[in-house]
Write a protein that holds these residues in place. Structure first.
Motif, PDB file in Angstrom:
ATOM      1  N   LEU A 248      66.293  61.398 148.115  1.00 16.08           N
ATOM      2  CA  LEU A 248      65.547  60.151 147.958  1.00 16.08           C
ATOM      3  C   LEU A 248      64.118  60.430 147.509  1.00 16.08           C
ATOM      4  O   LEU A 248      63.579  59.731 146.627  1.00 16.08           O
ATOM      5  CB  LEU A 248      65.560  59.383 149.281  1.00 16.08           C
ATOM      6  CG  LEU A 248      64.997  57.969 149.256  1.00 16.08           C
ATOM      7  CD1 LEU A 248      65.795  57.081 148.314  1.00 16.08           C
ATOM      8  CD2 LEU A 248      65.005  57.384 150.669  1.00 16.08           C
ATOM      9  N   ASP A 249      63.494  61.458 148.075  1.00 17.48           N
ATOM     10  CA  ASP A 249      62.135  61.826 147.645  1.00 17.48           C
ATOM     11  C   ASP A 249      62.138  62.232 146.168  1.00 17.48           C
ATOM     12  O   ASP A 249      61.215  61.880 145.416  1.00 17.48           O
ATOM     13  CB  ASP A 249      61.617  62.986 148.497  1.00 17.48           C
ATOM     14  CG  ASP A 249      61.341  62.580 149.936  1.00 17.48           C
ATOM     15  OD1 ASP A 249      61.227  61.370 150.205  1.00 17.48           O
ATOM     16  OD2 ASP A 249      61.258  63.490 150.791  1.00 17.48           O
ATOM     17  N   TRP A 250      63.153  62.999 145.772  1.00 18.64           N
ATOM     18  CA  TRP A 250      63.254  63.423 144.369  1.00 18.64           C
ATOM     19  C   TRP A 250      63.415  62.208 143.455  1.00 18.64           C
ATOM     20  O   TRP A 250      62.765  62.116 142.399  1.00 18.64           O
ATOM     21  CB  TRP A 250      64.437  64.360 144.218  1.00 18.64           C
ATOM     22  CG  TRP A 250      64.633  64.916 142.838  1.00 18.64           C
ATOM     23  CD1 TRP A 250      64.135  66.070 142.340  1.00 18.64           C
ATOM     24  CD2 TRP A 250      65.405  64.316 141.787  1.00 18.64           C
ATOM     25  NE1 TRP A 250      64.537  66.240 141.029  1.00 18.64           N
ATOM     26  CE2 TRP A 250      65.311  65.170 140.664  1.00 18.64           C
ATOM     27  CE3 TRP A 250      66.149  63.150 141.683  1.00 18.64           C
ATOM     28  CZ2 TRP A 250      65.945  64.890 139.450  1.00 18.64           C
ATOM     29  CZ3 TRP A 250      66.781  62.855 140.473  1.00 18.64           C
ATOM     30  CH2 TRP A 250      66.678  63.725 139.378  1.00 18.64           C
ATOM     31  N   LEU A 251      64.272  61.270 143.869  1.00 14.30           N
ATOM     32  CA  LEU A 251      64.498  60.074 143.058  1.00 14.30           C
ATOM     33  C   LEU A 251      63.217  59.263 142.929  1.00 14.30           C
ATOM     34  O   LEU A 251      62.881  58.761 141.844  1.00 14.30           O
ATOM     35  CB  LEU A 251      65.610  59.234 143.705  1.00 14.30           C
ATOM     36  CG  LEU A 251      66.009  57.940 142.999  1.00 14.30           C
ATOM     37  CD1 LEU A 251      66.549  58.219 141.598  1.00 14.30           C
ATOM     38  CD2 LEU A 251      67.070  57.193 143.826  1.00 14.30           C
ATOM     39  N   THR A 252      62.489  59.141 144.017  1.00 13.64           N
ATOM     40  CA  THR A 252      61.237  58.372 144.010  1.00 13.64           C
ATOM     41  C   THR A 252      60.234  58.945 143.010  1.00 13.64           C
ATOM     42  O   THR A 252      59.465  58.205 142.387  1.00 13.64           O
ATOM     43  CB  THR A 252      60.619  58.382 145.419  1.00 13.64           C
ATOM     44  OG1 THR A 252      61.553  57.842 146.345  1.00 13.64           O
ATOM     45  CG2 THR A 252      59.343  57.561 145.468  1.00 13.64           C
ATOM     46  N   ALA A 253      60.268  60.253 142.826  1.00 13.63           N
ATOM     47  CA  ALA A 253      59.285  60.915 141.966  1.00 13.63           C
ATOM     48  C   ALA A 253      59.633  60.875 140.489  1.00 13.63           C
ATOM     49  O   ALA A 253      58.826  61.317 139.654  1.00 13.63           O
ATOM     50  CB  ALA A 253      59.128  62.371 142.416  1.00 13.63           C
ATOM     51  N   GLN A 254      60.797  60.359 140.133  1.00 14.38           N
ATOM     52  CA  GLN A 254      61.188  60.345 138.718  1.00 14.38           C
ATOM     53  C   GLN A 254      60.336  59.356 137.928  1.00 14.38           C
ATOM     54  O   GLN A 254      60.033  58.255 138.403  1.00 14.38           O
ATOM     55  CB  GLN A 254      62.671  60.009 138.590  1.00 14.38           C
ATOM     56  CG  GLN A 254      63.585  61.036 139.236  1.00 14.38           C
ATOM     57  CD  GLN A 254      63.244  62.447 138.804  1.00 14.38           C
ATOM     58  OE1 GLN A 254      63.327  62.806 137.636  1.00 14.38           O
ATOM     59  NE2 GLN A 254      62.833  63.269 139.780  1.00 14.38           N
ATOM     60  N   PRO A 255      59.945  59.719 136.710  1.00 17.20           N
ATOM     61  CA  PRO A 255      59.026  58.866 135.943  1.00 17.20           C
ATOM     62  C   PRO A 255      59.582  57.498 135.585  1.00 17.20           C
ATOM     63  O   PRO A 255      58.801  56.564 135.369  1.00 17.20           O
ATOM     64  CB  PRO A 255      58.759  59.703 134.675  1.00 17.20           C
ATOM     65  CG  PRO A 255      59.896  60.675 134.600  1.00 17.20           C
ATOM     66  CD  PRO A 255      60.281  60.969 136.008  1.00 17.20           C
ATOM     67  N   ASP A 256      60.904  57.375 135.528  1.00 12.55           N
ATOM     68  CA  ASP A 256      61.495  56.080 135.190  1.00 12.55           C
ATOM     69  C   ASP A 256      61.710  55.187 136.404  1.00 12.55           C
ATOM     70  O   ASP A 256      62.254  54.085 136.267  1.00 12.55           O
ATOM     71  CB  ASP A 256      62.844  56.285 134.491  1.00 12.55           C
ATOM     72  CG  ASP A 256      62.694  56.841 133.086  1.00 12.55           C
ATOM     73  OD1 ASP A 256      61.881  56.286 132.327  1.00 12.55           O
ATOM     74  OD2 ASP A 256      63.390  57.822 132.751  1.00 12.55           O
ATOM     75  N   VAL A 257      61.310  55.638 137.588  1.00  9.86           N
ATOM     76  CA  VAL A 257      61.569  54.907 138.823  1.00  9.86           C
ATOM     77  C   VAL A 257      60.297  54.264 139.355  1.00  9.86           C
ATOM     78  O   VAL A 257      59.226  54.890 139.389  1.00  9.86           O
ATOM     79  CB  VAL A 257      62.157  55.851 139.893  1.00  9.86           C
ATOM     80  CG1 VAL A 257      62.199  55.179 141.261  1.00  9.86           C
ATOM     81  CG2 VAL A 257      63.547  56.309 139.482  1.00  9.86           C
ATOM     82  N   ASP A 258      60.421  53.011 139.771  1.00 11.70           N
ATOM     83  CA  ASP A 258      59.353  52.343 140.501  1.00 11.70           C
ATOM     84  C   ASP A 258      59.498  52.736 141.971  1.00 11.70           C
ATOM     85  O   ASP A 258      60.444  52.314 142.639  1.00 11.70           O
ATOM     86  CB  ASP A 258      59.492  50.832 140.342  1.00 11.70           C
ATOM     87  CG  ASP A 258      58.386  50.059 141.053  1.00 11.70           C
ATOM     88  OD1 ASP A 258      57.720  50.644 141.924  1.00 11.70           O
ATOM     89  OD2 ASP A 258      58.217  48.860 140.764  1.00 11.70           O
TER      90      ASP A 258
END
Length: 465
Positions: A248-258
């Motif tokens: 979840l932390d990795w997903l949060t850090a993705q540039p396309d993610v709010d």
């Protein structure tokens, strides 16, 4: 009644996961020869579909044209799925305009019984198995061939493509880290996008179907297995919840993610994990969707039955410590499953829920969640009592005056086979472990629930000013 010694239930659950296998059921009988008597077929016929290419969760309007008034016809659907071929059919008589509109007419014969535009899709049954065939990609386009037939003669045909995602609009990428693996789906449209972490179930799947469909509607999604793939534990026993928090932390850090618009979705054991994740890490998630939810932490499901002789273990750990858990009870149905005889497991889980002390210790603290909650269950779930446990979650939220939206969608006649709509629902009770429900009830539940899931996520993850 207090549950009996609990090593045996754990052993049985391990065995049934390995033993369940589907059998090919007999297809309903076609119309009798007399049904075609007196009719000739020499017209210009067509099978029409308003969306020849569409996502699998999109309904399609299908018509057969060119018939005479009251003229009989069979509409057949055929689809390859991995090494199997599935088929369905429905026999109709045309309306006064010589048209058969599948959403308006009730079949006279067929694999489903009521007027249903998508009945041919969910009522498909296996008719052939190719032992040497290569299994197709689980997310590959599904090709459905529709034919209009008269006494075995093909009058017209149409081919449909059913997609989980369009490669031109959604990118799929395998992600491998030191602590978890998964599949990332990213919409091609400009971000940032809301995001959903999709958790698999006890079969070791990644919930890629859910993830792909949500990505097709504008969400960045990350699909994770719960276990079974390095570097995750080999079995669903004492799985660290930190693995999923790391993802979840990795997903949060993705540039396309709010990063302010995140949700988690899971089904069955994945729903258990989703509720635990949302309760344990409440600052990160604005919504939880739990298909076939649990109100408590249950025992783990080891693959090797011999491992159970040391005693049951929890499914999950946090900070290196196993979470308190509930074990299923030894029941007659459980013994049947252990012996390879078809039966339900719900009584074993219901027996476990009678252990008030264990239930209190293992209860998921859903009141700690800081996002909206949506539960979906079948009232005839024969794998475990998801409707009862969903109500236990609802009661706990009410008891703690939960301030955010929470809802439980319960479908009284549906079983455990709840997923995206318009996929075959005929195999849920064909193995050793019965899942409950009926093909029609499961199909109706899936068709009703999925738009509500999409609306729920849209509202919960709406961009804030």
């Amino acid at each position: 009644m207090k549950p009996l010694p609990q090593r045996l239930p754990i052993l049985a659950l391990s065995v049934l996961l390995l033993a369940a296998c589907a059998e090919v059921k007999a297809t309903p009988a076609p119309p009798p020869a007399a049904w075609w008597s007196g009719w000739t077929y020499d017209g210009a016929y067509a099978v029409e579909a308003d969306q020849p290419v569409a996502l699998v969760d999109t309904p399609v309007s299908i018509r057969v044209t060119g018939l005479q008034s009251d003229q009989p016809v069979v509409v057949r659907a055929r689809m390859a799925l991995g090494t199997r071929t599935l088929e369905s059919f429905a026999a109709f008589t045309a309306d006064s305009d010589g048209v058969v509109a599948l959403g308006e007419l009730q079949p006279v014969y067929g694999t489903y019984a009521t007027a249903d535009a998508m009945g041919l899709f969910w009522s498909m049954q296996p008719v052939e198995t190719e032992a040497t065939g290569a299994a197709a990609s689980p997310l590959g386009p599904l090709t459905v061939t529709l034919t209009a037939e008269a006494d075995g003669q093909v009058l017209a045909a149409q081919t449909l493509q059913r997609l989980f995602y369009d490669e031109a609009r959604v990118a799929r990428e395998e992600i491998n880290t030191e602590t978890w693996v998964g599949t990332l789906f990213t919409p091609a449209s400009p971000g940032p996008h809301p995001a959903v972490l999709c958790l698999g179930g006890s079969g070791g799947d990644r919930a890629e179907g859910f993830a792909a469909l949500l990505a097709s509607r504008g969400y960045v999604t990350l699909a994770l297995p719960l276990f079974g793939v390095d570097p995750l534990p080999a079995e669903l026993v004492e799985v660290p919840l930190e693995h999923f928090q790391g993802a979840l932390d990795w997903l949060t850090a993705q540039p396309d993610v709010d990063p302010g618009r995140l949700a988690v979705l899971g089904g069955s054991k994945g729903a258990e994990a989703a509720l635990l994740l949302a309760a344990g890490y409440p600052d990160d998630l604005r919504a939880v969707v739990a298909y076939k939810p649990s109100s408590v932490v249950w025992m783990g499901l080891p693959r090797n039955p011999a491992d159970n002789f040391a005693g049951p273990k929890s499914s999950w750990t946090r900070d290196g410590q196993p979470l308190p858990f509930v074990s299923g009870a030894l029941t007659l149905d459980l013994l049947k499953v252990m012996a390879g005889r078809p039966a339900s497991l719900v009584s074993s889980y219901e027996g476990g829920l009678k252990d008030a002390e264990a239930v209190a210790a293992a209860a998921i603290p859903v009141e700690a969640i800081r996002g909206a909650v949506l539960l979906i269950s079948g009232g005839d779930d024969q794998l475990f009592p998801s409707a009862q446990m969903g109500e236990m979650v609802m009661a706990r939220l009410a008891e703690h005056a939960f301030a955010l939206p929470y809802e439980h969608l319960t479908y009284p006649d549906a079983g455990h086979n709840l997923f995206a709509p318009y996929l075959p629902t005929t195999l849920a009770n064909s193995g050793v472990t019965r899942l409950g429900g009926t093909p029609e009830a499961d199909a109706l539940a899936n068709a009703d629930a999925w738009p509500k899931v999409l609306a729920f996520l849209e509202e919960a993850l709406r961009a804030r000013p």
